[in-house]
Design a protein around this motif. Structure first.
Motif, short mmCIF file in Angstrom:
data_model
loop_
_atom_site.label_atom_id
_atom_site.label_comp_id
_atom_site.label_asym_id
_atom_site.label_seq_id
_atom_site.Cartn_x
_atom_site.Cartn_y
_atom_site.Cartn_z
N ALA A 265 0.82 -1.20 0.00
CA ALA A 265 0.00 0.00 0.00
C ALA A 265 0.86 1.26 0.00
CB ALA A 265 -0.93 -0.01 1.21
N VAL A 266 1.82 1.30 0.90
CA VAL A 266 2.62 2.52 1.04
C VAL A 266 3.57 2.71 -0.14
CG1 VAL A 266 4.28 3.75 2.47
CG2 VAL A 266 2.45 2.44 3.54
N PHE A 267 4.23 1.65 -0.54
CA PHE A 267 5.12 1.77 -1.70
C PHE A 267 4.32 2.20 -2.94
CE2 PHE A 267 8.32 -1.39 0.22
CZ PHE A 267 9.20 -0.38 0.53
N SER A 268 3.13 1.64 -3.08
CA SER A 268 2.32 2.00 -4.25
C SER A 268 1.96 3.47 -4.24
CB SER A 268 1.03 1.18 -4.27
OG SER A 268 1.34 -0.18 -4.50
N GLU A 269 1.64 3.93 -3.04
CA GLU A 269 1.19 5.31 -2.96
C GLU A 269 2.33 6.30 -3.16
OE1 GLU A 269 -0.94 8.30 0.19
OE2 GLU A 269 -0.85 6.17 0.67
N LYS A 270 3.49 5.98 -2.61
CA LYS A 270 4.56 6.98 -2.60
C LYS A 270 5.75 6.63 -3.48
CE LYS A 270 3.14 8.52 1.78
NZ LYS A 270 2.98 9.87 2.34
N GLY A 271 5.85 5.39 -3.91
CA GLY A 271 7.09 4.98 -4.58
C GLY A 271 8.10 4.55 -3.54
N PHE A 272 9.11 3.86 -3.99
CA PHE A 272 10.07 3.32 -3.03
C PHE A 272 10.75 4.40 -2.20
CE2 PHE A 272 14.35 1.98 -1.85
CZ PHE A 272 14.08 0.82 -1.15
N ALA A 273 11.29 5.39 -2.87
CA ALA A 273 12.10 6.39 -2.19
C ALA A 273 11.29 7.19 -1.18
CB ALA A 273 12.75 7.32 -3.20
N ASN A 274 10.05 7.47 -1.50
CA ASN A 274 9.25 8.32 -0.63
C ASN A 274 8.47 7.57 0.44
OD1 ASN A 274 9.63 10.11 -3.19
ND2 ASN A 274 8.89 11.49 -1.59
N ALA A 275 8.54 6.27 0.39
CA ALA A 275 7.85 5.49 1.41
C ALA A 275 8.70 5.44 2.67
CB ALA A 275 7.59 4.08 0.90
N ARG A 276 8.10 5.72 3.80
CA ARG A 276 8.87 5.68 5.04
C ARG A 276 8.55 4.40 5.81
NH1 ARG A 276 6.26 10.38 6.92
NH2 ARG A 276 7.05 9.96 8.98
N ILE A 277 9.58 3.77 6.28
CA ILE A 277 9.41 2.53 7.03
C ILE A 277 8.39 2.74 8.15
CG2 ILE A 277 10.54 0.97 8.64
CD1 ILE A 277 11.35 0.27 5.95
N GLU A 278 8.46 3.88 8.75
CA GLU A 278 7.54 4.14 9.86
C GLU A 278 6.08 4.11 9.38
OE1 GLU A 278 8.62 7.47 12.15
OE2 GLU A 278 7.15 7.01 13.71
N ASP A 279 5.84 4.62 8.19
CA ASP A 279 4.48 4.59 7.65
C ASP A 279 4.02 3.15 7.47
OD1 ASP A 279 4.41 7.30 7.55
OD2 ASP A 279 4.96 7.45 5.44
N ILE A 280 4.90 2.35 6.93
CA ILE A 280 4.56 0.95 6.72
C ILE A 280 4.26 0.28 8.04
CG2 ILE A 280 5.47 -1.26 5.91
CD1 ILE A 280 7.10 0.32 3.83
N ARG B 33 -2.25 -4.96 -8.94
CA ARG B 33 -2.19 -3.95 -9.98
C ARG B 33 -1.11 -2.92 -9.65
NH1 ARG B 33 -5.42 -0.10 -8.58
NH2 ARG B 33 -6.79 -1.71 -7.78
N ASP B 34 -1.11 -2.48 -8.41
CA ASP B 34 -0.14 -1.47 -8.00
C ASP B 34 1.28 -2.02 -8.03
OD1 ASP B 34 -2.19 0.39 -7.49
OD2 ASP B 34 -2.61 -0.65 -5.61
N LEU B 35 1.34 -3.33 -7.81
CA LEU B 35 2.66 -3.95 -7.81
C LEU B 35 3.30 -3.84 -9.19
CD1 LEU B 35 4.20 -5.40 -5.58
CD2 LEU B 35 3.53 -7.55 -6.62
N VAL B 36 2.50 -4.05 -10.20
CA VAL B 36 3.00 -3.95 -11.56
C VAL B 36 3.56 -2.55 -11.80
CG1 VAL B 36 2.37 -3.95 -13.99
CG2 VAL B 36 1.41 -5.67 -12.44
N LEU B 37 2.79 -1.58 -11.42
CA LEU B 37 3.24 -0.21 -11.59
C LEU B 37 4.53 0.03 -10.81
CD1 LEU B 37 2.53 2.49 -12.82
CD2 LEU B 37 1.40 3.09 -10.69
N LEU B 38 4.50 -0.45 -9.60
CA LEU B 38 5.65 -0.28 -8.73
C LEU B 38 6.91 -0.84 -9.38
CD1 LEU B 38 6.01 0.94 -6.03
CD2 LEU B 38 5.45 -1.24 -4.96
N MET B 39 6.77 -2.00 -9.95
CA MET B 39 7.93 -2.61 -10.59
C MET B 39 8.37 -1.80 -11.78
SD MET B 39 7.25 -6.61 -10.46
CE MET B 39 8.71 -6.71 -11.48
N ALA B 40 7.40 -1.39 -12.58
CA ALA B 40 7.74 -0.57 -13.74
C ALA B 40 8.48 0.68 -13.29
CB ALA B 40 6.47 -0.19 -14.49
N MET B 41 8.12 1.17 -12.11
CA MET B 41 8.73 2.39 -11.62
C MET B 41 10.12 2.19 -11.03
SD MET B 41 5.54 4.30 -9.76
CE MET B 41 6.68 5.48 -9.04
N GLU B 42 10.32 1.04 -10.41
CA GLU B 42 11.54 0.91 -9.63
C GLU B 42 12.57 -0.06 -10.19
OE1 GLU B 42 12.05 2.99 -7.35
OE2 GLU B 42 10.05 3.72 -6.85
#
Lengths: 208, 208, 208, 208
Positions: free
Chosen positions: A25-40, A109-118
DNA sequence: AATGAATGAGGATTCATTCAT
DNA sequence: CATGAATGAATCCTCATTCAT
């Protein structure tokens, strides 16, 4: 004098799953770099430090997220497409349906995007993804298409040289929904239907 | 209290261009979040601070990158597609060719990827892009397709309900090249050719 | 192809004055640390680099600002206070008036505040200020007060041990105006008048 | 990707206090703009990042410093001055004593200076300070003076129009000590004594 | 002489990661 | 096991200062 740690000691596998869900959820919303471990962690209902009991670091968590969701996908695709006796059009229709149900209609679905992004930042992921999903997925699709070609059912044999286009509408769908959903939907059924209609010649000959 | 400069001026527009070029390269390679202004500066052959003489901040630089490349694209597309008398298949062939030459064959290829990746984090960009490119691009394509439909040349009218699929191969190409080029090429001509072959009925009646 | 440099070549002393005036304004508004050389230059109607033709660096500019305004002040004070034959009350009244006219009513008011604000960061300024203004100013005032004391005109001899209090209302005025002017004025005449009324006994004896 | 911590927790309020103490010291020494968060942290014996666990940013830290010390001060002043039956001279003497003990003799002395220096850059602080301290402090003092006036004990009624002068010696003291202490002390008792001696007529009538 | 483009040291702030409790 | 306070590397951005024109 400090708040005592929660001792909810969930089953470790369930906990791991919860973290991965939150991570998706968090990675999808923010991308890897902007996702904070604390949020997760917060989203998983646990403390920041606990994440590190399950994953050595942020990168591992991300990669686990990918791998964990990839295996099942592949298995499912195999079962669906590796059916030599089925009508190719039918096979592809089932495949599209499966993609719709199992991927596009879920959080994956978001995972696919995430991968394409990262993938860019994680070449190992690209490699892993290509080796385990793309390559064999492409082979499966190609098998179906070649079967159709042998039956003379393929409208244009060019697709055999660029079988990746079969995935194009799904990819488009993911990106469209992620970015432009608010401006209007993409009619996925029409897109898939269009592919099926044009890819294959009609079973009989119904000239206009 | 500080240190002296080293190099000397350059035509301001050339400098701006150099920064944007460097930015495209670095942003493309690392993504927005992982791109360091200093890397961009170094790549442009200038000092960190100089970037800020041309763009107020990292985000503006990113947005300028997008905007600067968007206008020309749209104009070109208009000129190509807004030709009511041309044969639809021919029109689309020209369009695909143009996409290949003007976008996929240039560095703008990376820009498309970049946007697909970062629109999520910059909703204004998504909005701008949708309003100015997607919407009108879609309208142009739809115009062509409808013209074909009226002439009875469209194989499946379903594409009229999901005209975005026309862009799918280009999008696929961008993502494929960025991530999987090292594992094998995507045959773009085959992909576009396949589209043209299947989208439209042959001009006359050849075979079955 | 660049804008040619202005060649307005103002008289160098006038130019120097213009910079100092601009500096006073900007330093007063923002404080030393927050004042930007470029702001000062712009305010003086010149280019950033030109400032450095007149002052080697920001700190020097600041110190010059102080020194340049200090000399005249001291000279004026001397002329006013070093009048052994004048009535002490009258002398002090004249001094207060002079402070009001020459300092508090001019932009130098801000200079006082500025010094109070920055002496901490520039010990040399504190030293210079103490040596050249405070010490001798205090001596002058003390002279007046001692003359009054010898004439039996001083209400409380304690002021001889803390002659600095004579400056307190002026200092208060500066700080009040800088920070609280918008909430209401400080009645400076009342403050000075109060000092004169209470510091000295009435010339004759008008008991209650 | 990063480095490990070193020390371990401390009572949160104690930690907060330690930071505020360090901040007071560093801000006082350098002023707001020149104070480095890292210096404050080091002085508090903690890491840079820890400061941000307690205060969202530098400005907040600064404002907290002010606010935290302001409330107590006001309460104390109220208790002291709001004593309608006491002799005005006595009341003011007590007030001066309180100012000496509670402010000028403590680290809060630096706080006063700090505010006088930085209110310019933080208008909200000036506003808050005026609303909560100055305004009511002035009202309290004015009450005392008017009581004195009604009793005919006031030497000059002009002070009623500029009651701020009552604070002038304290302000002077703060600035003097901060900048000129090394050149010689300011005799605060003499200054306050002088005020008390001259402000009020003697209780009885003791010779002119 | 005057200019302002170019520079990079400096400082605020974020956040992955550790580990004492 | 779980926690979250503590840490400091990393990066954005500002601005005093230089010097080619």
């Amino acid at each position: 004098m400090n708040t005592p740690p929660k001792r909810r000691t969930l089953a470790p596998e369930a906990r791991r799953k919860a973290i991965l869900d939150a991570a998706l959820a968090v990675f999808s919303e923010k991308g890897f770099a902007n996702a904070r471990i604390e949020d997760i962690a917060r989203r998983a209902g646990i403390g920041k430090g606990t994440v590190y009991l399950y994953f050595p670091d942020k990168e591992s968590l991300f990669k686990s997220l990918i791998s964990d969701a990839l295996g099942p996908l592949l298995t499912a695709a195999h079962a669906t497409l590796d059916e030599p006796d089925l009508d190719p059009r039918e096979t592809l229709a089932i495949f599209f349906e499966m993609v719709k149900t199992e991927v596009l209609g879920t959080e994956k679905r978001d995972l696919v995007l995430l991968m394409a992004m990262e993938m860019r930042n994680f070449p190992e992921i690209a490699e892993f993804y290509h080796e385990n999903i793309i390559r064999s997925g492409l082979a499966l699709i190609l098998g179906v298409l070649e079967r159709a070609e042998r039956r003379g059912a393929l409208r244009s044999s060019k697709v055999l040289k660029a079988p990746q286009v079969i995935f194009a509408p799904a990819l488009l769908s993911v990106i469209w929904d992620a970015n432009f959903a608010r401006f209007g939907d993409l009619d996925l059924d029409a897109a898939f239907g269009f592919y099926l209609d044009t890819l294959f010649k009609p079973a009989e000959g119904d000239t206009p």
